[in-house]
Design an enzyme around this catalytic site. Structure first.
Site, PDB file in Angstrom:
ATOM      1  N   LYS A 119       0.833  -1.209   0.000  1.00  0.00           N
ATOM      2  CA  LYS A 119       0.000   0.000   0.000  1.00  0.00           C
ATOM      3  C   LYS A 119       0.866   1.256   0.000  1.00  0.00           C
ATOM      4  O   LYS A 119       0.535   2.244  -0.648  1.00  0.00           O
ATOM      5  CB  LYS A 119      -0.959   0.003   1.196  1.00  0.00           C
ATOM      6  CG  LYS A 119      -2.157  -0.925   1.002  1.00  0.00           C
ATOM      7  CD  LYS A 119      -3.329  -0.489   1.844  1.00  0.00           C
ATOM      8  CE  LYS A 119      -4.416  -1.512   2.003  1.00  0.00           C
ATOM      9  NZ  LYS A 119      -5.262  -1.832   0.931  1.00  0.00           N
ATOM     10  N   LYS A 209      -5.509  -7.250  -7.597  1.00  0.00           N
ATOM     11  CA  LYS A 209      -6.887  -7.473  -7.120  1.00  0.00           C
ATOM     12  C   LYS A 209      -7.722  -6.196  -7.227  1.00  0.00           C
ATOM     13  O   LYS A 209      -7.187  -5.075  -7.161  1.00  0.00           O
ATOM     14  CB  LYS A 209      -6.891  -8.025  -5.695  1.00  0.00           C
ATOM     15  CG  LYS A 209      -6.654  -7.008  -4.614  1.00  0.00           C
ATOM     16  CD  LYS A 209      -7.076  -7.555  -3.250  1.00  0.00           C
ATOM     17  CE  LYS A 209      -6.893  -6.477  -2.203  1.00  0.00           C
ATOM     18  NZ  LYS A 209      -7.837  -6.489  -1.136  1.00  0.00           N
ATOM     19  N   LYS A 212     -10.773  -1.261  -3.401  1.00  0.00           N
ATOM     20  CA  LYS A 212     -11.593  -0.041  -3.358  1.00  0.00           C
ATOM     21  C   LYS A 212     -10.785   1.233  -3.122  1.00  0.00           C
ATOM     22  O   LYS A 212     -11.289   2.315  -3.304  1.00  0.00           O
ATOM     23  CB  LYS A 212     -12.751  -0.167  -2.368  1.00  0.00           C
ATOM     24  CG  LYS A 212     -12.368  -0.386  -0.932  1.00  0.00           C
ATOM     25  CD  LYS A 212     -13.622  -0.493  -0.101  1.00  0.00           C
ATOM     26  CE  LYS A 212     -13.474  -1.483   1.023  1.00  0.00           C
ATOM     27  NZ  LYS A 212     -12.297  -1.352   1.869  1.00  0.00           N
TER      28      LYS A 212
HETATM   29  N1  AQP Z   1     -10.858  -8.290  -4.980  1.00  0.00           N
HETATM   30  C1  AQP Z   1     -11.374  -8.963  -3.963  1.00  0.00           C
HETATM   31  N2  AQP Z   1     -11.946 -10.159  -4.173  1.00  0.00           N
HETATM   32  C2  AQP Z   1     -12.467 -10.849  -3.118  1.00  0.00           C
HETATM   33  N3  AQP Z   1     -12.496 -10.394  -1.845  1.00  0.00           N
HETATM   34  C3  AQP Z   1     -11.968  -9.196  -1.614  1.00  0.00           C
HETATM   35  N4  AQP Z   1     -11.835  -8.451  -0.494  1.00  0.00           N
HETATM   36  C4  AQP Z   1     -11.216  -7.298  -0.799  1.00  0.00           C
HETATM   37  N5  AQP Z   1     -10.936  -7.249  -2.110  1.00  0.00           N
HETATM   38  C5  AQP Z   1     -11.384  -8.422  -2.649  1.00  0.00           C
HETATM   39  C6  AQP Z   1     -12.306  -8.797   0.839  1.00  0.00           C
HETATM   40  O1  AQP Z   1     -13.149  -7.745   1.285  1.00  0.00           O
HETATM   41  C7  AQP Z   1     -12.897  -7.435   2.652  1.00  0.00           C
HETATM   42  C8  AQP Z   1     -12.568  -5.955   2.726  1.00  0.00           C
HETATM   43  O2  AQP Z   1     -11.658  -5.648   3.675  1.00  0.00           O
HETATM   44  P1  AQP Z   1     -11.065  -4.191   3.840  1.00  0.00           P
HETATM   45  O3  AQP Z   1     -12.113  -3.201   3.567  1.00  0.00           O
HETATM   46  O4  AQP Z   1     -10.429  -4.150   5.175  1.00  0.00           O
HETATM   47  O5  AQP Z   1      -9.923  -3.988   2.800  1.00  0.00           O
HETATM   48  P2  AQP Z   1      -9.145  -4.879   1.819  1.00  0.00           P
HETATM   49  O6  AQP Z   1      -9.081  -6.301   2.228  1.00  0.00           O
HETATM   50  O7  AQP Z   1      -7.794  -4.265   1.573  1.00  0.00           O
HETATM   51  O8  AQP Z   1     -10.087  -4.739   0.548  1.00  0.00           O
HETATM   52  P3  AQP Z   1     -10.045  -3.693  -0.624  1.00  0.00           P
HETATM   53  O9  AQP Z   1     -11.321  -3.687  -1.312  1.00  0.00           O
HETATM   54  O10 AQP Z   1      -8.835  -3.968  -1.449  1.00  0.00           O
HETATM   55  O11 AQP Z   1      -9.908  -2.337   0.072  1.00  0.00           O
HETATM   56  P4  AQP Z   1      -8.760  -1.291   0.151  1.00  0.00           P
HETATM   57  O12 AQP Z   1      -8.336  -1.013  -1.240  1.00  0.00           O
HETATM   58  O13 AQP Z   1      -9.464  -0.181   0.768  1.00  0.00           O
HETATM   59  O14 AQP Z   1      -7.678  -1.810   1.008  1.00  0.00           O
HETATM   60  C9  AQP Z   1     -11.791  -8.371   3.110  1.00  0.00           C
HETATM   61  O15 AQP Z   1     -12.358  -9.479   3.791  1.00  0.00           O
HETATM   62  C10 AQP Z   1     -11.162  -8.837   1.831  1.00  0.00           C
HETATM   63  O16 AQP Z   1     -10.609 -10.139   1.947  1.00  0.00           O
END
Ligand code: AQP
Length: 343
Positions: A119, A209, A212
């Site tokens: 990140k 992946k 968001k």
């Molecule tokens: N691309 C993905 N496919 C399947 N599952 C996903 N998750 C995230 N991206 C995918 C799951 O969603 C949950 C979100 O957790 P988070 O909001 O703490 O952040 P994250 O895991 O880092 O997810 P993002 O969407 O990539 O958010 P950002 O970019 O904000 O960090 C988790 O359970 C994750 O496994």
């Protein structure tokens, strides 16, 4: 005897996308529906975690409330007393325990966290905060406060479970049994099964992946996207020039991702979907089918979202946050006493 706790949080740094929906939200809601009575489900919005990467603070609270509504629209049973729904910052023990845990965490071990490295590489040095560096410790507090045993995490967060266990163990060894540790990553994978490893990829760059916090948003299908605009994102997804549909994430990441999305929306297995489209020369047909599914899903989901009963949601938050404050404060009080902050 208290029930084993399953815990998950989804940051409110942006609207949720179909990866969050299929990878985190649906599996948890499924658990809540199928295993009511056997487990306690803690689903929360980590609003403090939400600005470990930059956000528009004037929209954070609104986004937090919006995401809670998304959970309900996705089918979270609010009337189930074993389901607790809460906002992290409404339970101040999360912040307090983090500060204590920080002093038992090595700078070196935190520097090795791959999610931090990934990140921060995306953000660039001037936008990397200490908050992002400390993300895993806050996550450890999120888990340890409630003695959560099961925490669904993808590969990118496995290290955070390990550090939570290490910290919990370290403190237990020094002060006696204060914390119940979450299960090992291997045990988590066994418990949650196939959905654990699910990673929907970005439509523009299918080697990474869907995420968001990606600032362009062009490769992401958000749950709030206009259904027709989302269909267009699918139609313009990056593919390749091999002119043959195959499930091969190395050679054909874009096509494999579309097959994966197709499988999730159609409810068919990935193998069935891949077999159906195998070796077809036209990518247009596959894209069209996926685009139609995405468009129909979003239209239906957004109708459900409009119909969410906000007063029932607020009532659930109040009940859960009261109950969770009690649990979290009990854990925190034991730690405060052990480390010498209370007599
Ligand atoms: N691309 C993905 N496919 C399947 N599952 C996903 N998750 C995230 N991206 C995918 C799951 O969603 C949950 C979100 O957790 P988070 O909001 O703490 O952040 P994250 O895991 O880092 O997810 P993002 O969407 O990539 O958010 P950002 O970019 O904000 O960090 C988790 O359970 C994750 O496994």
């Amino acid at each position: 005897m208290s029930k084993p706790v399953i815990l998950t949080g989804l940051r409110a740094n942006n609207d949720l996308h179909i990866g969050n929906y299929f990878g985190a939200l649906l599996p948890l809601i499924d658990m809540a529906k199928k295993h009511a009575g056997k487990y306690q489900i803690n689903l929360f919005v980590p609003d403090l975690h939400s600005f470990t990467t930059p956000v528009d603070h004037s929209k954070l609270y609104e986004q937090t409330m919006h995401n809670l509504k998304l959970f309900v629209a996705a089918g979270l049973p609010l009337d189930n007393p074993d389901v607790h729904l809460y906002r992290q910052s409404f339970i101040s023990a999360h912040s307090e325990l983090t500060l204590i845990l920080n002093c038992f965490t090595g700078f070196g071990e935190m520097s090795r966290m791959t999610q931090f490295k990934d990140k921060s590489a995306t953000l660039g040095d001037d936008r990397v905060s200490v908050g992002l560096f400390d993300y895993p410790v806050l996550m450890a507090a999120d888990i340890l406060l409630y003695s959560a045993e099961y925490v669904p995490v993808g590969d990118d967060q496995s290290q955070h479970i390990e550090i939570t266990r290490d910290l919990g163990m370290r403190i237990n060894n020094q002060f006696g049994e204060l914390f119940t540790l979450p299960r090992t990553v291997k045990e988590q994978h066994k418990f949650f099964g196939k959905d654990q490893g699910l990673r929907i990829k970005d439509l523009v760059d299918p080697t990474k992946k869907m995420s968001k916090s990606d600032e362009s948003g062009r490769g992401i299908v958000f749950l709030g996207d206009d259904p027709k605009a989302a269909a267009k994102k699918i139609m313009s997804a990056t593919t390749d020039s091999l002119s043959s549909v195959n499930l091969d994430y190395k050679k054909q990441p874009g096509i494999s991702n579309l097959l994966q999305i197709h499988a999730l929306f159609s409810g068919e297995s990935l193998e069935t979907v891949a077999k159906h489209h195998k070796n077809k020369a036209s990518y247009g047909d596959l894209k069209k089918e996926v685009a139609e599914e995405v468009e129909a899903f979003l239209a239906d989901f957004q109708t459900k979202l409009k119909n969410v009963d906000e007063s029932a949601l607020m009532a659930k938050l109040e009940t859960s946050e009261n109950a969770m404050n009690e649990v979290a404060n009990t854990t925190l009080a034991k730690v405060q006493k052990a480390v010498g902050l209370r007599g």
